[in-house]
Design a protein around this motif. Structure first.
Motif, PDB file in Angstrom:
ATOM      1  N   ALA A 167       0.842  -1.206   0.000  1.00  0.00           N
ATOM      2  CA  ALA A 167       0.000   0.000   0.000  1.00  0.00           C
ATOM      3  C   ALA A 167       0.880   1.261   0.000  1.00  0.00           C
ATOM      4  N   GLU A 168       1.976   1.210   0.746  1.00  0.00           N
ATOM      5  CA  GLU A 168       2.900   2.350   0.808  1.00  0.00           C
ATOM      6  C   GLU A 168       3.575   2.575  -0.553  1.00  0.00           C
ATOM      7  N   MET A 169       3.949   1.510  -1.236  1.00  0.00           N
ATOM      8  CA  MET A 169       4.587   1.635  -2.554  1.00  0.00           C
ATOM      9  C   MET A 169       3.599   2.209  -3.566  1.00  0.00           C
ATOM     10  N   ARG A 170       2.336   1.839  -3.408  1.00  0.00           N
ATOM     11  CA  ARG A 170       1.282   2.373  -4.266  1.00  0.00           C
ATOM     12  C   ARG A 170       1.215   3.901  -4.091  1.00  0.00           C
ATOM     13  N   ARG A 171       1.245   4.335  -2.826  1.00  0.00           N
ATOM     14  CA  ARG A 171       1.207   5.762  -2.519  1.00  0.00           C
ATOM     15  C   ARG A 171       2.427   6.476  -3.115  1.00  0.00           C
ATOM     16  N   CYS A 172       3.570   5.857  -2.995  1.00  0.00           N
ATOM     17  CA  CYS A 172       4.825   6.377  -3.558  1.00  0.00           C
ATOM     18  C   CYS A 172       4.700   6.591  -5.066  1.00  0.00           C
ATOM     19  N   LEU A 173       4.221   5.570  -5.744  1.00  0.00           N
ATOM     20  CA  LEU A 173       4.071   5.650  -7.205  1.00  0.00           C
ATOM     21  C   LEU A 173       3.073   6.741  -7.596  1.00  0.00           C
ATOM     22  N   GLN A 174       2.029   6.895  -6.815  1.00  0.00           N
ATOM     23  CA  GLN A 174       1.048   7.946  -7.102  1.00  0.00           C
ATOM     24  C   GLN A 174       1.673   9.334  -6.946  1.00  0.00           C
ATOM     25  N   LEU A 175       2.526   9.499  -5.939  1.00  0.00           N
ATOM     26  CA  LEU A 175       3.230  10.779  -5.751  1.00  0.00           C
ATOM     27  C   LEU A 175       4.167  11.059  -6.932  1.00  0.00           C
ATOM     28  N   ILE A 176       4.892  10.033  -7.357  1.00  0.00           N
ATOM     29  CA  ILE A 176       5.801  10.194  -8.503  1.00  0.00           C
ATOM     30  C   ILE A 176       5.006  10.563  -9.742  1.00  0.00           C
ATOM     31  N   ASP A 177       3.876   9.900  -9.930  1.00  0.00           N
ATOM     32  CA  ASP A 177       3.035  10.174 -11.097  1.00  0.00           C
ATOM     33  C   ASP A 177       2.597  11.651 -11.120  1.00  0.00           C
ATOM     34  N   LYS A 178       2.190  12.173  -9.972  1.00  0.00           N
ATOM     35  CA  LYS A 178       1.783  13.594  -9.886  1.00  0.00           C
ATOM     36  C   LYS A 178       2.932  14.504 -10.305  1.00  0.00           C
ATOM     37  N   VAL A 179       4.133  14.182  -9.829  1.00  0.00           N
ATOM     38  CA  VAL A 179       5.309  15.007 -10.143  1.00  0.00           C
ATOM     39  C   VAL A 179       5.642  14.926 -11.620  1.00  0.00           C
ATOM     40  N   ILE A 180       5.603  13.725 -12.189  1.00  0.00           N
ATOM     41  CA  ILE A 180       5.959  13.533 -13.595  1.00  0.00           C
ATOM     42  C   ILE A 180       4.985  14.298 -14.503  1.00  0.00           C
ATOM     43  N   ARG A 181       3.734  14.329 -14.127  1.00  0.00           N
ATOM     44  CA  ARG A 181       2.745  15.074 -14.920  1.00  0.00           C
ATOM     45  C   ARG A 181       3.074  16.561 -14.985  1.00  0.00           C
ATOM     46  N   LYS A 182       3.754  17.073 -13.959  1.00  0.00           N
ATOM     47  CA  LYS A 182       4.116  18.493 -13.920  1.00  0.00           C
ATOM     48  C   LYS A 182       5.422  18.793 -14.645  1.00  0.00           C
ATOM     49  N   LEU A 183       6.260  17.762 -14.869  1.00  0.00           N
ATOM     50  CA  LEU A 183       7.570  17.989 -15.511  1.00  0.00           C
ATOM     51  C   LEU A 183       7.429  18.402 -16.963  1.00  0.00           C
TER      52      LEU A 183
END
Length: 183
Positions: A167-183
C-alpha cells in the motif's frame, strides 16, 4: 582508406546512438507515466484487497515529499531513480509470506528494473549539477525505505507487513506520477 572508412562508420554509429539516447531521455516522463500506470495495476493484481486484519498494524512511514519538489528536473529524476531502486530492492527479497501473484510480481520487478536502467542512462549524463541537494535527497529516501525494511523485519515479513508495504509503494508511485505530470 579502409581504416578511415571504418572510423567514419564507427563515428556515425556513435552519433546515432547518442541521438537515440537523447530522444529516449526527452520522452522519459511520458514513458515513466506509462510504467507507473502499469506498476499500479500490477500492484493491485499482485494481491487481493487490503486485509481488514492488517488495519490495526498500519504504520506511517512519512514519505519525504520534499525530494520530489526541487527546482531542477534532474534532481527529481535522481530522486525517482533512487525510489525505484529501493522499491526493487524491497520487492526482491523475503517474499515467501506475501502470498502474491508471482507473474504480476515479476512483471512489476521487471518494470522497475527497466525504469532504473533508463533513468541511470539519462541521469548520469548530467550528474554534476546540484550534487549536494541530490545527496541530501538520497539520504532522506534511504532513511524512508530503511523504515519500511525495518518494519518488514520487525514483523518477520508476515502477510500484513507486506500488504502495508505494498500500500505504501502504491502511494509512492502515485506521488511520482503527480510530479511527472508536472515535468
Amino acid at each position: 582508406i579502409m581504416s578511415a572508412l571504418g572510423l567514419i562508420q564507427i563515428g556515425i554509429i556513435l552519433l546515432c546512438t547518442a541521438t537515440i539516447s537523447t530522444l529516449q531521455c526527452n520522452h522519459l516522463p511520458l514513458q515513466q507515466r506509462k510504467v507507473i500506470e502499469n506498476s499500479l495495476q500490477l500492484l493491485d493484481k499482485m494481491g487481493k484487497k487490503f486485509p481488514q486484519q492488517c488495519l490495526r498494524e498500519k504504520m506511517s512511514f512519512r514519505f519525504p515529499a520534499q525530494v520530489l519538489k526541487p527546482r531542477q528536473k534532474e534532481t527529481v529524476k535522481v530522486a525517482i531513480e533512487e525510489i525505484f531502486q529501493n522499491m526493487f530492492y524491497i520487492f526482491s527479497k523475503n517474499l515467501t509470506l506475501a502470498a502474491w501473484d508471482g507473474a504480476a510480481l515479476e512483471q512489476f520487478q521487471n518494470g522497475l528494473y527497466q525504469q532504473i536502467e533508463q533513468l541511470e542512462a539519462c541521469v548520469i549524463k548530467k550528474q554534476t549539477h546540484c550534487f549536494r541537494s541530490k545527496e541530501v535527497n538520497r539520504l532522506k529516501l534511504k532513511k524512508y525505505f530503511h523504515k519500511i525494511e525495518c518494519f518488514l523485519k520487525d514483523k518477520e515479513h508476515n502477510l500484513c507487513s507486506w500488504e502495508i508495504s505494498r500500500a505504501e509503494m502504491r502511494r509512492c508511485l502515485q506521488l511520482i506520477d503527480k510530479v511527472i505530470r508536472k515535468l
